[in-house]
Design an enzyme around this catalytic site. Structure first.
Site, PDB file in Angstrom:
ATOM      1  CB  SER A 159      29.855  19.252  88.249  1.00 17.39           C
ATOM      2  OG  SER A 159      30.022  17.870  88.456  1.00 17.39           O
ATOM      3  CE  LYS A 196      29.912  19.145  82.635  1.00 20.33           C
ATOM      4  NZ  LYS A 196      29.421  19.210  84.032  1.00 20.33           N
ATOM      5  CB  SER A 244      31.614  16.478  85.745  1.00 22.56           C
ATOM      6  OG  SER A 244      30.440  17.275  85.727  1.00 22.56           O
TER       7      SER A 244
END
Ligand SMILES: *[C@@H]1O[C@H](CO)[C@@H](O)[C@H](O)[C@H]1NC(C)=O
Ligand SMILES: *[C@@H]1O[C@H](CO)[C@@H](O)[C@H](O)[C@H]1NC(C)=O
Length: 517
Positions: free
Chosen positions: A219, A115, A195
Site C-alpha cells: 500500500s 492518510k 491503498s
C-alpha cells in the site's frame, strides 16, 4: 500546463512581494536573484528559504491550500483539509522569529498530509475513507502524528485512500465513499494504485510538502510506483501503529511518501521510535541508528553494495519497464555495486498466492480482532464493531447512489473466530516461507538488498515485516510512471537508504505530473 501557469503566478506574486518587502525594509532583506519556487521544493530547500526569510509557513500553507482547491476536484487525493492549518502556520512563523534557528527541529513549519486511517485529535475526521466512521472521536493523536507535531510539522490535512485500506470488497484502487475516485496525476485514466493513493497523488501533484501512508501488503510501494514518488515501507514496528485503523499487527506499518529520498528520510527520522502502546516497537526500536537516518544520504551510496535480482516472476521479458530496468542495472553497476543476477526465491509461487501462503487466513482473523479493538477504543463512534460496519455498508449502499463494491472481505473476516489452529498454522507457514525465502537468499548471496522493477516484490516484504523503498524509475510510452524497488531484511533501512539515495542521485527520474487525460 495549468500547473506551470500557477507556479508562474505564485512565483511572480512571491517575487513582487519580495521586491516590496525589500523596498520596505530598505535593503535589510537578502534576495538571491530570483524568487523561490515552492513547486517540487524539497524539505531542505524549504527550510533554507525559511531561514533566509524568503518564505513563511503561512505562504507555504496558502500555496498548498490553493493547489488543493485547484487540483483536488479532479485528483481527489485530499479528503479533508485542516481548518487550523493557517493558524498552525502562523504559530510556526512566530516560533521561527523567536527562536534560534539551530533549536528548530527537522520538520519545523513543514505541511504534511496524513492518510485518513491515521488518527488526528483535531477538527478533522479519521475514517479510512468510509462514511461509517464520520463523526467518530479518536482518543488521541496517532503516535506518528504526535511525533510529527513534536518535530514541528503542520498537519495540513488527510489524504484519501482505497477505502478501508482496500480490505473491503471489489472497489477499485484509490476509491473511497467519502472522496470518490482518486486519479493518477500523470495520466488521469491510469491506475493510481493504493491503498495509500491519496498520499501519493497529493505529494506527486505538489498539494503537500510530504505525506504519510501505511502499508500492509503493497500500500505504500505500489502507489509510490504509479505516481512517481519515493515511498519508504519501514520494518514492521519501526513506526508505531497506535492510532492507525488496523488491518493486521503482523504486517501494518506507517511510512513516508515524498518527492525525494531525502524528504522521505527526514520524515522517517521524525516518526520512528518506541511506543509503549505498540509492542512491536519494543523489538524494532533497537534498529534505529544513533543519529538517525539522515547520515545515510550518501551520494555514492551504491558503492560496494551487493544487490540481488530475482527475475522470476518480477522481471517480465521484453516489457517496456524491463528495458529501462536493465539500463538501471548497468547504472547501478557503474556506481560501484555488485549485482548478483538470476537468483531464485524458494516457494515464490506460494508466497505470491495469499491463499496458499496463509496470508489471507491470518489477515481475516487478525483484521476482525484488531478492528474491533480499535472501534471499542474510540471515545465516540457510530460503529463499534466490524459487524456494525457491515450493517452500515448494507444500509448505506442502498440509500446512496455510490457504486456497490461489495464487502466480501469484511464478511469473510466477520466469519472468523479468533486465532484458532488454522491461523496459527498459517502464521507458521508464513514464517517458514520467509525463512526459506528472503532470509536464506540474502544470507547465501551476502546481499544488502534485492532490486526489482515495479512494486510486486512488496508481498515478499509484507509477509516477513521487511522494509522496502520505491524510487521513481521511468515513464512508459503513455506517460504512466513506474518505480524500482529495493528490499531487504528487518532493520536494514540504513543500507536501503544508501542504495535508494545513490540510485536517485545517479538517475534523477522524477518530474512533476502532466495531467494527461
Ligand atoms: C468532519 O466530519 C463532520 C461530519 O461529522 C463535518 O461536519 C466536518 O466538516 C468534518 N471535518 C472536516 C475538517 O472536514
Ligand atoms: C492459490 O492457492 C490455492 C490454495 O493452495 C489454490 O487452490 C489456487 O489454485 C492457487 N492459485 C493460483 C493462481 O495458483
Amino acid at each position: 500546463m495549468a500547473t506551470n501557469s500557477s507556479s508562474l503566478s505564485v512565483s511572480l506574486l512571491l517575487s513582487l512581494l519580495l521586491i516590496l518587502l525589500a523596498i520596505l525594509s530598505s535593503g535589510s532583506l537578502t534576495i538571491s536573484g530570483h524568487a523561490f519556487s515552492i513547486q517540487e521544493a524539497t524539505v531542505a530547500e524549504l527550510q533554507l528559504a525559511f531561514k533566509q526569510n524568503r518564505l513563511t509557513s503561512r505562504q507555504l500553507v496558502e500555496f498548498y491550500l490553493g493547489e488543493i482547491r485547484r487540483l483536488n476536484p479532479v485528483l481527489r487525493g485530499v479528503i479533508e483539509v485542516n481548518p487550523d492549518a493557517l493558524h498552525l502556520a502562523d504559530k510556526a512563523d512566530q516560533e521561527r522569529k523567536a527562536k534560534a534557528p539551530s533549536s528548530l527541529l527537522g520538520l519545523h513549519g513543514i505541511p504534511v498530509l496524513v492518510k485518513d486511517n491515521i488518527a488526528t485529535k483535531d477538527k478533522m475526521n479519521t475514517t479510512a475513507g468510509s462514511f461509517a466512521l464520520l463523526g467518530s472521536i479518536v482518543p488521541r493523536n496517532a503516535f506518528v502524528v504526535t511525533k510529527l507535531i513534536k518535530a514541528g510539522a503542520i498537519i495540513l490535512g488527510k489524504a484519501s485512500l482505497s477505502e478501508w485500506v482496500n480490505f473491503r470488497g471489489d472497489a477499485p484502487s484509490g476509491w473511497c465513499a467519502r472522496s470518490g475516485q482518486g486519479k493518477n496525476p500523470y495520466v488521469l485514466s491510469a491506475d493510481p494504485c493504493g491503498s495509500s493513493s491519496g498520499s501519493a497523488i497529493s505529494v506527486a501533484a505538489n498539494m503537500a510538502a510530504v505525506t504519510l501512508g501505511t502499508e500492509t501488503d503493497g500500500s505504500i510501494l505500489c502507489p509510490s510506483n504509479y505516481n512517481s514518488v519515493v515511498g519508504i515501507k519501514p520494518t514492521v514496528g519501526l513506526t508505531s501503529r497506535d492510532g492507525v485503523i488496523p488491518l493486521t499487527p503482523k504486517q501494518d506499518t506507517v511510512g513516508p511518501m515524498c518527492r525525494t529520498v531525502a524528504d522521505a528520510v527526514y520524515v522517517l527520522d521524525a516518526i520512528v521510535g518506541f511506543d509503549r502502546n505498540d509492542k512491536a516497537t519494543g523489538e524494532a526500536s533497537k534498529y534505529i541508528p544513533h543519529g538517525g537516518y539522515k547520515q545515510f544520504l550518501k551520494p555514492y551510496g551504491l558503492k560496494r553494495k551487493r544487490l540481488g535480482i530475482v527475475r522470476n516472476p518480477f522481471v517480465v521479458k521484453g516489457s517496456e519497464v524491463t528495458k529501462v530496468f536493465e539500463h538501471h542495472i548497468q547504472t547501478i553497476r557503474q556506481q560501484g555495486a555488485v549485482v548478483a543476477d538470476n537468483l531464485k526465491l524458494a516457494n515464490i509461487d506460494d508466497i505470491l498466492n495469499s491463499s496458499a501462503s496463509g496470508e489471507l487466513v491470518a489477515m481475516l482473523a487478525e483484521f476482525k480482532l484488531s478492528l474491533n479493538a480499535y472501534l471499542k477504543g474510540l471515545v465516540a463512534s457510530p460503529v463499534r464493531s466490524l459487524a456494525d460496519v457491515i450493517d452500515f455498508n448494507n444500509k448505506f449502499s442502498k440509500l446512496e447512489k455510490t457504486k456497490e463494491y461489495g464487502q466480501f472481505l469484511f464478511e469473510a473476516a466477520q466469519a472468523t473466530e479468533g486465532i484458532g489452529s488454522d491461523v496459527k498454522e498459517a502464521l507458521s507457514n508464513l514464517a517458514k516461507l520467509s525463512r526459506n525465502g528472503l532470509e536464506k537468499l540474502m544470507r547465501e548471496n551476502k546481499l544488502d538488498a534485492v532490486v526489482t522493477p515495479g512494486y510486486e516484490f512488496a508481498v515478499v516484504l509484507a509477509i516477513g515485516g521487511y522494509p522496502g523503498i520505491s524510487v521513481p524509475a521511468g515513464y512508459d510510452s503513455k506517460g504512466v510512471p513506474f518505480g524500482i524497488c529495493f528490499g531487504g531484511l528487518r532493520g536494514t533501512e540504513p543500507k536501503l537508504i544508501e542504495i535508494a539515495y545513490g540510485f536517485e542521485q545517479a538517475t534523477k527520474i522524477r518530474k512533476p505530473p502532466s495531467f494527461k487525460p
